[in-house]
Design an enzyme around this catalytic site. Structure first.
Site, mmCIF file in Angstrom:
data_model
loop_
_atom_site.group_PDB
_atom_site.id
_atom_site.type_symbol
_atom_site.label_atom_id
_atom_site.label_comp_id
_atom_site.label_asym_id
_atom_site.label_seq_id
_atom_site.Cartn_x
_atom_site.Cartn_y
_atom_site.Cartn_z
ATOM 1 N N CYS A 296 0.829 -1.200 0.000
ATOM 2 C CA CYS A 296 0.000 0.000 0.000
ATOM 3 C C CYS A 296 0.865 1.252 0.000
ATOM 4 O O CYS A 296 0.471 2.288 -0.536
ATOM 5 C CB CYS A 296 -0.935 0.000 1.206
ATOM 6 S SG CYS A 296 -2.237 -1.249 1.108
ATOM 7 N N CYS A 447 12.371 6.004 -7.414
ATOM 8 C CA CYS A 447 10.928 5.988 -7.163
ATOM 9 C C CYS A 447 10.731 6.564 -5.765
ATOM 10 O O CYS A 447 11.476 7.454 -5.356
ATOM 11 C CB CYS A 447 10.358 4.577 -7.297
ATOM 12 S SG CYS A 447 11.038 3.396 -6.108
#
Length: 489
Positions: A296, A447
């Site tokens: 998540c 990222c």
């Protein structure tokens, strides 16, 4: 022909508390008339004095309101299901009524205090709960693995319902990014241990509940001993090793596993490791390769989603304690928040399951990180992914070195947190955009935390890029170590 009519809770006292009744009829009107003839006390609830169907009682043929079909003349077959949907208002009951209901449910001294009777009054007047059921809840012991997204609604509602003992397993602290969905904690609790925050919140909701905290990582060494001390386990984990560990511990200890999982806008719920149904391994014998399914933290999650799934888990836990209803044993409930749809899939016990099958091979808890392929060999350097630190990258940028920095996050992430010298190419687009990159130049990929960019580096290496590095810790490390003005998330 036999027509099945589903009876809503408010009308069940008039049908002998049946949730469904089969009647004869070729039309909706004939089926309802047959129902009222069989259960005369129901007639006044369905029909006005002039014989017309009451306006506040809706009747649906399958999923369609018969008022938009042919009303009571709508034809039906034995393949159709009629559903009665009356308007419902929130009810109320005073404490004296609740006390009388409790007295009717037992003899002699009440096993609930006057305060508990007032607190649980809405339960005590439910025939499916009553005094006996509330005492079952009071005596129950439920272990919650995780005090985060799923653990929050589980803890809040099980405590409010009067589950006597809640065990909480967690070793994390409250972070600002938790507050979007982990409603067990508040802004004032940031930096505090989640278990301490949870204990205080539960005590405020219901001081009658005993909270047993286990501030530790659940491992193969302690899981079985923990699970054995509880009646059932609610799985609020967020990683595969712990999920398989919880499943196997529940099977070996003979405890039901109330399962839930969430990702982005979708969730799953079921009851595993029950004597009458399959376990988690029957559904997923093996975990996905490391990194294939993002967490998540990497993929995101709708803030209300764990509330929906966690409440389903809490409902299943209460049903199991009460021994009422039809639990999600052998059923996998799927929820899509974007479409607002629930789907149900049937699950079967796998005779060859290594844990709960006919000839189990797993008779003790194993190394679950190794089972899920997580270990030293999966670290970036060991896997052949070269890294550069945030500080080293900052020095190279300041020197004006000839290098390209590629951001492989999604556009929505790039919109609120980015480095000014980067080029956005989302990871999913990278295979089709390799031609935009010069393999002769130094290339740094990043990222959020370095997980997705490590995959991108491997992809680039396979495509022939040799001068490529992964930004260790991603943009999060850059924010912590180089430029705090870049938002962390």
């Amino acid at each position: 022909m036999a027509i099945r009519i589903l009876i809503p809770t408010p009308l069940r006292p008039f049908t002998g508390h049946k949730s469904a009744v089969e009647v004869e009829g070729a039309t909706v009107g004939e089926a309802l008339a047959s129902l009222a003839e069989r259960h005369p006390d129901l007639r006044r609830q369905l029909y006005a004095e002039d014989g017309r169907l009451r306006s506040f009682v809706g009747v649906f043929k399958n999923e369609d309101d018969v008022r938009h079909l042919q009303r009571e003349s709508t034809p039906v077959t034995d393949r159709d299901v009629l559903t009665i949907v009356p308007s419902v208002a929130g009810g109320s009951v005073d404490a004296e009524t609740a006390r009388e209901a409790a007295k009717r449910g037992g003899k002699g001294e009440l096993p609930l205090s006057h305060e508990e009777i007032r607190r649980y009054s809405r339960h005590l007047i439910l025939p499916e709960v009553g005094l006996e059921g509330q005492v079952k809840l009071k005596n129950a012991r439920v272990l919650l693995v995780g005090a985060g997204g799923l653990g929050s609604p589980l803890a809040l509602y099980l405590a409010a319902a009067g589950v006597g003992t809640l065990g909480l397993v967690d070793f994390d602290v409250v972070d600002e990014s938790n507050l979007q969905r982990q409603v067990l904690h508040g802004t004032s609790q940031i930096g505090r241990a989640k278990l301490a925050s949870a204990r205080d919140r539960i005590a405020d909701i219901n001081p009658n509940v005993r909270v047993e905290t286990h501030e530790t990582r659940l491992t193969s060494e302690n899981a079985l001993e923990l699970v054995r001390h509880y009646d059932l386990v609610a799985d609020g984990t967020d990683n595969f090793p712990t999920r398989y560990l919880v499943n196997d511990a529940c099977v070996l200890a003979g405890k039901p596993n109330v399962y839930g999982s969430i990702f982005r806008f979708e969730g799953q719920a079921s009851v595993f490791a029950h004597a009458d149904g399959p376990c988690y391994r029957c559904l997923y014998p093996e975990p996905p390769p490391p990194g294939l399914v993002p967490s998540c933290a990497e993929g995101g999650v709708l803030g209300v989603l764990p509330g929906v799934i966690g409440l389903i888990q809490a409902t299943e836990a209460i049903k199991l304690i009460l021994g009422k209803g039809e639990p999600l044993i052998g059923r996998l409930l799927l929820y899509d928040a974007l479409d607002m749809r629930f789907r149900e899939l049937r699950l079967k016990k796998d005779p060859a399951c290594p844990v709960c099958g006919e000839n189990p091979t797993v008779r003790e808890l194993i190394d679950y990180e190794a089972f899920c392929g997580i270990g030293p060999e999966t670290h970036e350097e060991a896997a052949g992914v070269p890294e550069i630190t945030a500080r080293d990258l900052a020095e190279r940028v300041a020197r004006g070195d000839d290098l390209v920095v590629v951001d492989v996050r999604e556009p929505q992430e790039y919109a609120f947190a980015r480095l000014p010298f980067t080029r956005l190419i989302p990871l999913g687009d990278l295979p089709g955009r390799l031609s935009e990159l010069d393999s002769a130049r130094d290339l740094v990929v990043h990222c959020r935390t370095g997980i997705r960019s490590a995959k991108a580096v491997e992809m680039l290496q396979r495509a022939g890029f040799r001068k490529v590095w992964n930004l260790k810790g991603g943009i999060d490390a850059w924010s912590r170590e180089v430029d705090p003005s870049v938002p962390r998330y």
